[in-house]
Write an enzyme that holds these catalytic residues in place. Structure first.
Site, PDB file in Angstrom:
ATOM      1  N   HIS A 118       0.874  -1.107  -0.094  1.00  0.00           N
ATOM      2  CA  HIS A 118      -0.027  -0.017  -0.166  1.00  0.00           C
ATOM      3  C   HIS A 118       0.715   1.261   0.033  1.00  0.00           C
ATOM      4  O   HIS A 118       0.329   2.207  -0.512  1.00  0.00           O
ATOM      5  CB  HIS A 118      -0.892   0.004   1.241  1.00  0.00           C
ATOM      6  CG  HIS A 118      -0.381   0.284   2.596  1.00  0.00           C
ATOM      7  ND1 HIS A 118      -0.233  -0.758   3.441  1.00  0.00           N
ATOM      8  CD2 HIS A 118       0.089   1.460   3.280  1.00  0.00           C
ATOM      9  CE1 HIS A 118       0.225  -0.076   4.421  1.00  0.00           C
ATOM     10  NE2 HIS A 118       0.584   0.978   4.380  1.00  0.00           N
ATOM     11  N   ASP A 148       0.130  -7.675   1.517  1.00  0.00           N
ATOM     12  CA  ASP A 148       0.680  -6.238   1.329  1.00  0.00           C
ATOM     13  C   ASP A 148       2.260  -6.098   1.634  1.00  0.00           C
ATOM     14  O   ASP A 148       2.709  -5.427   2.337  1.00  0.00           O
ATOM     15  CB  ASP A 148      -0.012  -5.394   2.652  1.00  0.00           C
ATOM     16  CG  ASP A 148      -0.179  -3.963   2.642  1.00  0.00           C
ATOM     17  OD1 ASP A 148       0.048  -3.597   1.532  1.00  0.00           O
ATOM     18  OD2 ASP A 148      -0.252  -3.407   3.764  1.00  0.00           O
ATOM     19  N   SER A 222       4.517   2.421   7.998  1.00  0.00           N
ATOM     20  CA  SER A 222       4.342   1.222   7.076  1.00  0.00           C
ATOM     21  C   SER A 222       5.469   0.951   6.169  1.00  0.00           C
ATOM     22  O   SER A 222       6.123   1.622   5.665  1.00  0.00           O
ATOM     23  CB  SER A 222       3.000   1.670   6.123  1.00  0.00           C
ATOM     24  OG  SER A 222       2.036   1.729   6.990  1.00  0.00           O
TER      25      SER A 222
END
Length: 472
Positions: A118, A148, A222
């Site tokens: 992402h 992911d 992230s």
């Protein structure tokens, strides 16, 4: 006099409660003895994290991306006749440039970097920044939306400092871990906490198996590493609960390792296929099957001609073990099957009619429907993102072909947009040669070299038409 005594008494009680004064504070310190280690090499209470932070600093990067996003305002709706199946394509929507920030870490001296899908999905530009201030443009090598994960590559002018990958299976709940990344763009931020839980399922995908930690994780973290006190990467920081505090989730490195290897070698991920639909074994179902406890995965349906069907698995069987590994519940089985070697014959232990039986099943290959984008800089790229056509997608789009590639995005101002290509179009031929999948599309486009235009046969619903795309 009474008031003075009362005031003094309140003050004494307050001092005792707050631990004010050497006597009570010293007593509180001595009340609990904390063990310094849980093993000979894992500190339980580290003296400090500065050495660890310094050790991993050079291998943690800040990732800055630019993407084009749709502008939705009053009176504007996404141009997407296929609903949520593909998501909002936004074929003719106004676009604006959006910047994003994430984290990542180096896994090889020649410039391979792991991050979250992402973070880089839909990126038109990627810039990787290191702790020493050096920056390089990055390119997506491959990505796996289902877990992911993504792998990007830079071309540094010298060898990079890479991080060591650890063993997340050996992690213990309560063990210290450190998160490093760029929360809210604040580069090289180090936070510490413990492993709060393992094996968390948070509903983000079919292979959820997260490490939960209370080390502070925020937007921008992230893709950054979760590190144990040996300086090894044990997880990839991925998700948070927005309304919670001290609740963050990381992908276990033991699961990510194989996926990253596949992305590096072939740019996409292949997964094993069994060919069953399954459900949880509830306590009520367990009782009806004569089981002492609820465990395993109940087979609700067997797909015809699938590996399970050919291997003798039947509807109503309960799968207890797969390839020597216990199946605790229905969530565990997809992870075990997905990581099994394609073409290998494995033993499946079943409960049928109150008896355990063994069946030999040859693992098949799952057809991936995740987008396999033609990357920027690829000679095959003329402004589209593509994915393989599957029978399910063909039915959804109402097309009558069974092989080809589906256009999932069209870049604004690209040659594809000028030619009239739209999200949801299925390309079945290039210059009258059949196209089987995304890899085949890319190969055929590269063979065309410097041709000025290319003729595509596309299918839009029940209609078919030829489109000429001018190459730039």
């Amino acid at each position: 006099m009474k008031n003075g005594f009362k005031t003094a008494l309140i003050l004494i009680v307050a001092l005792v409660i707050l631990g004010f004064g050497n006597g009570s504070l010293y007593a509180a310190k001595q009340a609990v003895t904390v063990p310094q280690t849980i093993s000979s090499d894992i500190p339980m209470v580290p003296a400090g994290f500065s050495d660890l932070a310094a050790k991993v600093r050079a291998g943690v990067v800040n990732i800055q991306v630019v993407r084009q996003v749709e502008v939705q305002g009053p009176g504007l709706t996404p141009s997407n006749p296929f609903g949520d199946f593909f998501g909002p394509f936004g074929g003719n929507m106004p676009q604006r440039r959006q910047q994003g920030i994430g984290s990542g870490f180096v896994i090889s001296a020649d410039g391979f970097i792991v991050t979250n899908n992402h973070v880089v999905e839909d990126a038109t530009q990627i810039k990787v920044k290191f702790a020493d201030g050096k920056e390089w443009p990055g390119k997506v090598v491959g990505r796996d939306p289902k877990t992911d994960l993504a792998l990007i590559k830079i071309n540094p002018d010298a060898g990079l400092s890479s991080l060591t990958l650890g063993d997340s299976d050996a992690l213990k709940v309560g063990e210290w871990v450190v998160a490093v990344g760029s929360p809210f763009g604040l580069e090289q931020t180090v936070t510490a906490g413990i492993v709060s839980a393992k094996g968390r399922v948070i509903g983000s995908g079919p292979y959820d198996d997260f490490i939960q930690t209370d080390a502070s994780i925020n937007p921008g973290n992230s893709g950054g590493p979760l590190i144990n006190l040996r300086g090894e990467v044990v997880g990839i920081n991925t998700a948070i609960i927005a309304s919670g505090q001290g609740i963050g989730f990381a992908i276990p490195i033991s699961m990510a390792r194989d996926i990253v290897t596949q992305l590096q070698q072939k740019g996409h991920v292949t997964r094993g296929l069994l060919g069953v639909s399954i459900q949880d074994v509830t306590p009520e179902l367990a009782k009806s099957f004569g089981m002492k406890e609820a465990r395993g995965a109940l087979v609700a349906q067997v797909i015809p001609d699938s590996p399970a069907h050919k291997g003798g698995i039947e509807q109503g069987d309960i799968i207890l073990e797969f390839d020597g590994k216990k199946v605790s519940d229905s969530k565990a089985l997809p992870r075990l099957v997905a990581t099994a070697a394609i073409g290998r014959t494995v033993t499946v232990v079943l409960l049928r009619d109150g008896k355990e039986i063994h069946r030999q099943v040859k693992v098949g290959e799952m057809e991936e429907e995740a987008a396999n984008d033609v990357q920027p800089g690829d000679p095959a790229n003329f402004g589209v993102a593509l994915q393989n056509l599957s029978p399910q997608i063909a039915r959804q789009l109402g097309v009558k072909v069974d092989k080809g590639v589906v256009v999932t995005r069209v870049a604004p101002g690209s040659a594809a947009q000028e030619a009239g290509l739209q999200p949801g179009d299925v390309i079945s031929k290039i210059n009258r040669e059949p196209v089987s999948d995304v890899a085949d599309f890319s190969r055929k486009m590269k063979k065309l070299g410097g041709k000025e235009s290319v003729l595509l046969l596309i299918h839009r619903g029940e209609n078919s038409l030829f489109v000429a795309v001018k190459m730039r």
